[in-house]
Motif scaffolding. Structure first.
Motif, short mmCIF file in Angstrom:
data_model
loop_
_atom_site.label_atom_id
_atom_site.label_comp_id
_atom_site.label_asym_id
_atom_site.label_seq_id
_atom_site.Cartn_x
_atom_site.Cartn_y
_atom_site.Cartn_z
N ASN A 20 0.83 -1.22 0.00
CA ASN A 20 0.00 0.00 0.00
C ASN A 20 0.86 1.26 0.00
O ASN A 20 0.51 2.27 -0.63
CB ASN A 20 -0.93 -0.01 1.21
N MET A 21 2.00 1.22 0.71
CA MET A 21 2.91 2.37 0.68
C MET A 21 3.47 2.60 -0.71
O MET A 21 3.63 3.75 -1.15
CB MET A 21 4.05 2.15 1.69
N LEU A 22 3.77 1.52 -1.41
CA LEU A 22 4.34 1.65 -2.76
C LEU A 22 3.36 2.31 -3.72
O LEU A 22 3.76 3.11 -4.58
CB LEU A 22 4.76 0.27 -3.27
N LYS A 23 2.09 2.01 -3.60
CA LYS A 23 1.09 2.62 -4.48
C LYS A 23 1.09 4.14 -4.32
O LYS A 23 1.08 4.88 -5.32
CB LYS A 23 -0.28 2.05 -4.17
N ASP A 24 1.10 4.63 -3.08
CA ASP A 24 1.11 6.07 -2.86
C ASP A 24 2.45 6.69 -3.22
O ASP A 24 2.52 7.84 -3.68
CB ASP A 24 0.77 6.38 -1.40
N PHE A 25 3.53 5.93 -3.01
CA PHE A 25 4.86 6.45 -3.32
C PHE A 25 5.01 6.68 -4.82
O PHE A 25 5.61 7.67 -5.26
CB PHE A 25 5.93 5.47 -2.81
N LEU A 26 4.48 5.76 -5.62
CA LEU A 26 4.57 5.91 -7.08
C LEU A 26 3.71 7.06 -7.59
O LEU A 26 3.96 7.58 -8.68
CB LEU A 26 4.15 4.60 -7.76
N LEU A 27 2.71 7.45 -6.82
CA LEU A 27 1.88 8.60 -7.19
C LEU A 27 2.51 9.93 -6.78
O LEU A 27 1.92 10.99 -7.03
CB LEU A 27 0.49 8.48 -6.54
N HIS A 50 15.09 -0.16 1.16
CA HIS A 50 16.08 -1.12 0.68
C HIS A 50 15.59 -1.81 -0.59
O HIS A 50 16.37 -2.01 -1.54
CB HIS A 50 16.39 -2.14 1.77
N LEU A 51 14.30 -2.18 -0.61
CA LEU A 51 13.75 -2.82 -1.80
C LEU A 51 13.70 -1.86 -2.99
O LEU A 51 13.85 -2.28 -4.14
CB LEU A 51 12.35 -3.36 -1.50
N LEU A 52 13.48 -0.57 -2.71
CA LEU A 52 13.45 0.43 -3.78
C LEU A 52 14.84 0.93 -4.16
O LEU A 52 14.99 1.65 -5.16
CB LEU A 52 12.61 1.63 -3.36
N ASN A 53 15.86 0.56 -3.35
CA ASN A 53 17.24 1.01 -3.57
C ASN A 53 17.32 2.54 -3.58
O ASN A 53 17.97 3.14 -4.43
CB ASN A 53 17.80 0.43 -4.87
N ILE A 176 -2.02 16.55 4.48
CA ILE A 176 -1.08 16.74 3.37
C ILE A 176 -0.24 15.50 3.12
O ILE A 176 0.60 15.51 2.21
CB ILE A 176 -0.16 17.94 3.65
N PHE A 177 -0.44 14.46 3.90
CA PHE A 177 0.31 13.22 3.73
C PHE A 177 -0.64 12.09 3.35
O PHE A 177 -1.85 12.16 3.58
CB PHE A 177 1.05 12.84 5.03
N SER A 178 -0.06 11.06 2.76
CA SER A 178 -0.79 9.81 2.57
C SER A 178 -0.56 8.96 3.81
O SER A 178 0.57 8.50 4.06
CB SER A 178 -0.29 9.09 1.31
N CYS A 179 -1.59 8.75 4.60
CA CYS A 179 -1.45 8.18 5.94
C CYS A 179 -1.65 6.67 5.92
O CYS A 179 -2.52 6.16 5.20
CB CYS A 179 -2.45 8.82 6.90
N HIS A 180 -0.86 5.98 6.72
CA HIS A 180 -0.95 4.52 6.88
C HIS A 180 -0.84 4.20 8.37
O HIS A 180 0.08 4.70 9.05
CB HIS A 180 0.15 3.81 6.10
N ALA A 181 -1.75 3.41 8.85
CA ALA A 181 -1.72 2.97 10.25
C ALA A 181 -0.90 1.69 10.36
O ALA A 181 -1.10 0.74 9.60
CB ALA A 181 -3.14 2.73 10.77
N VAL A 182 0.03 1.69 11.31
CA VAL A 182 0.90 0.53 11.54
C VAL A 182 0.53 -0.06 12.89
O VAL A 182 0.63 0.61 13.92
CB VAL A 182 2.39 0.93 11.51
N ASP A 183 0.09 -1.29 12.87
CA ASP A 183 -0.30 -1.98 14.10
C ASP A 183 0.63 -3.15 14.33
O ASP A 183 1.42 -3.54 13.46
CB ASP A 183 -1.74 -2.46 13.99
N ASN A 184 0.54 -3.73 15.52
CA ASN A 184 1.30 -4.95 15.79
C ASN A 184 0.85 -6.04 14.82
O ASN A 184 -0.32 -6.11 14.45
CB ASN A 184 1.07 -5.42 17.22
#
Length: 504
Positions: A20-27, A50-53, A176-184
């Motif tokens: 999901n982060m990659l989708k927003d990052f590419l936009l 690291h995966l995106l280098n 102003i950000f694309s927000c993502h919730a990080v849970d355990n």
């Protein structure tokens, strides 16, 4: 290059988050990750870059962060105080990824300058320089830094409120950000990750830790305890057990919970949860409660039997066998209700023969008639409990979190003329009939086949006389001896059952 390379073990939940982060990052969006402390926000971001280098510039905020320290960095070189560009300016110039950690700790008036940079693409530094996103607007102007088109920001913040005591960064700048919730991670993902951190740690220990910390987090969400114990604490425990396998689990978990032991109420909650899941905190080597041993007397010779073979030894005695077709009534669909089951480990504080126990939701007048265990596979056993008043069946996997209940009040002939007849026995069947169980009522000789897979029930009629009504007698108050029917289930795992009448 500043491409991060950290130890990271893949799991499904973090893989879905990075997708999901990659989708927003590419936009072209800037990312904001919000989550409790210790859920793995930094690990996920480092693995993502690291995966995106992509190279990273790291900036950690705190309560004393000012606007000047956000744009300038003070260091000492050769005994001289030198002012250098902060990681923010370096990332803007070089097109790196700026990772801002602990963004909720800084004052709101400091972090608000990021809003101008993200929204309008311009920002004035404390030394008079200006950041501009459009290269065409430079045109020979001095003290102007063009924002690199590859520049991105990834901001990490804890959720507002107690116990982190941070500012509401999401409420101030979240739009102003694309927000993502990080849970355990969920229990399956967390268990898979812990197996990689501690490959030599026993699997039951990992399961106990995942279950205990999962319940503690649930209590934190309900507001019963303050600190939400995160994956970071569990990983540290497993890494400790991997390196020092001879140290007991109770001593290792004390490294996490000793600080909370000063609060008596919190201490009682922690001990209760840990004991429930079999973590022996507070146990002593002398806490052994076994049954009393009784010595057996010496064996005595009582007698012997002698078999006399008279007459023709070749003579055989044959028993007549009659084959009849079994009539089946049904199927009838029934309602199977699920209910949560809490497993309590009995060996957490002392060593006893009892391994674990559960509490069935029985009412005050319900009685247990029979208990049987079926082995579904190599590691899973299913427990069947038949009750009366009303006649019902409870069944559950011994390692599962849910139990199941079947009410047979309207199906099972529990009363005859208003007299209670609750003698019910259970016989679980084996492969290929796994999940099916026979219910036998001893006085009416009623046989029911319950299929827990399809939620259906059938009645089996072995002989015509099974349609006859039984005598109206009470099993507890009648002085007349009543001969009941019995079911032999010794070979039920092979789908063989024997029904017979007492002294019949």
């Amino acid at each position: 290059m500043k491409v991060p390379d950290v130890l990271f073990y893949e799991n499904k939940q973090h893989a879905l988050l990075m997708e999901n982060m990659l989708k927003d990052f590419l936009l072209g969006e800037h990312l904001l990750l919000v989550g409790n402390q210790g859920v793995g926000k930094n690990k996920v971001v480092d693995r993502f870059l690291h995966l995106l280098n992509r190279p990273r510039e790291y900036l950690q905020l705190h309560r004393d962060t000012t606007v000047q320290s956000l744009t300038l960095q003070t260091s000492v070189k050769d005994g001289l105080v030198v002012y250098e560009d902060s990681p923010l300016v370096k990332a803007v110039q070089l097109g790196h990824i700026l990772v801002i950690d602990e963004a909720d700790k800084a004052p709101t008036n400091v972090t608000c300058i990021l809003k101008t940079l993200v929204e309008s693409g311009e920002m004035i530094l404390s030394d008079g320089r200006r950041l501009i996103a459009n290269p065409a607007s430079v045109r020979g102007r001095k003290n102007v830094i063009v924002i690199h088109p590859d520049f991105r920001m990834i901001v990490l913040a804890n959720r507002p409120g107690f116990p982190f005591l941070g500012n509401d960064f999401f409420g101030t700048l979240g739009d102003i950000f694309s927000c993502h919730a990080v849970d355990n991670p969920n229990p399956d993902s967390e268990l898979a990750m812990l197996r990689q951190y501690g490959p030599e740690v026993p699997e039951p220990v990992l399961q106990k830790l995942v279950a205990a910390f999962g319940e503690l987090r649930s209590l934190a969400d309900q507001g019963i305890i303050n600190y939400p114990y995160s994956t970071r604490e569990v990983v540290n425990i497993v890494k400790h057990l991997q390196k020092f396998p001879t140290e007991g689990l109770a001593n290792v978990v004390r490294n996490v919970f000793d600080f909370d032991s000063y609060n008596n109420e919190m201490r009682e909650i922690l001990i209760r949860i840990l004991h429930k899941h079999g973590i022996p905190i507070g146990a002593k080597p002398t806490s052994v409660l076994l049954a009393k041993e009784f010595p057996l007397p010496d064996p005595k010779f009582m007698g012997y039997w002698k078999v006399n073979q008279l007459g023709n030894t070749q003579q055989k005695f044959l028993c007549p066998i009659e084959t009849r077709r079994t009539d089946v009534k049904g199927p009838l669909y029934i309602n199977v209700q699920a209910f949560p089951m809490e497993r309590h480990e009995a060996r957490s504080l002392s060593f006893t023969e009892e391994h674990a126990f559960w509490s069935l939701p029985l009412n005050e007048v319900n009685l247990v008639c029979d208990v049987a265990v079926a082995q579904e596979n190599e590691t899973e056993n299913v427990l069947y409990v038949a009750t009366c008043n009303p006649v019902s069946l409870y069944f559950m996997g011994l390692s599962g979190a849910n139990g199941y209940y079947v009410d047979l009040y309207d199906i099972f002939p529990r009363t005859v003329g208003g007299i209670w007849q609750p003698l019910v026995t259970v016989a679980p069947l084996g492969n290929p009939l796994r999940g099916q169980v026979i219910l036998h009522e001893e006085q009416t000789n009623t046989i029911l086949l319950l299929d827990t897979n399809t939620c259906t029930i059938r009645q089996l009629l072995l002989s015509p006389d099974m349609h006859e009504a039984p005598k109206r007698t009470s099993w507890w108050g009648s002085k007349e001896e009543v001969r009941s029917h019995k079911m032999c289930r010794e070979f039920s795992h092979q789908n063989w059952l024997v029904f017979y009448k007492e002294e019949g």
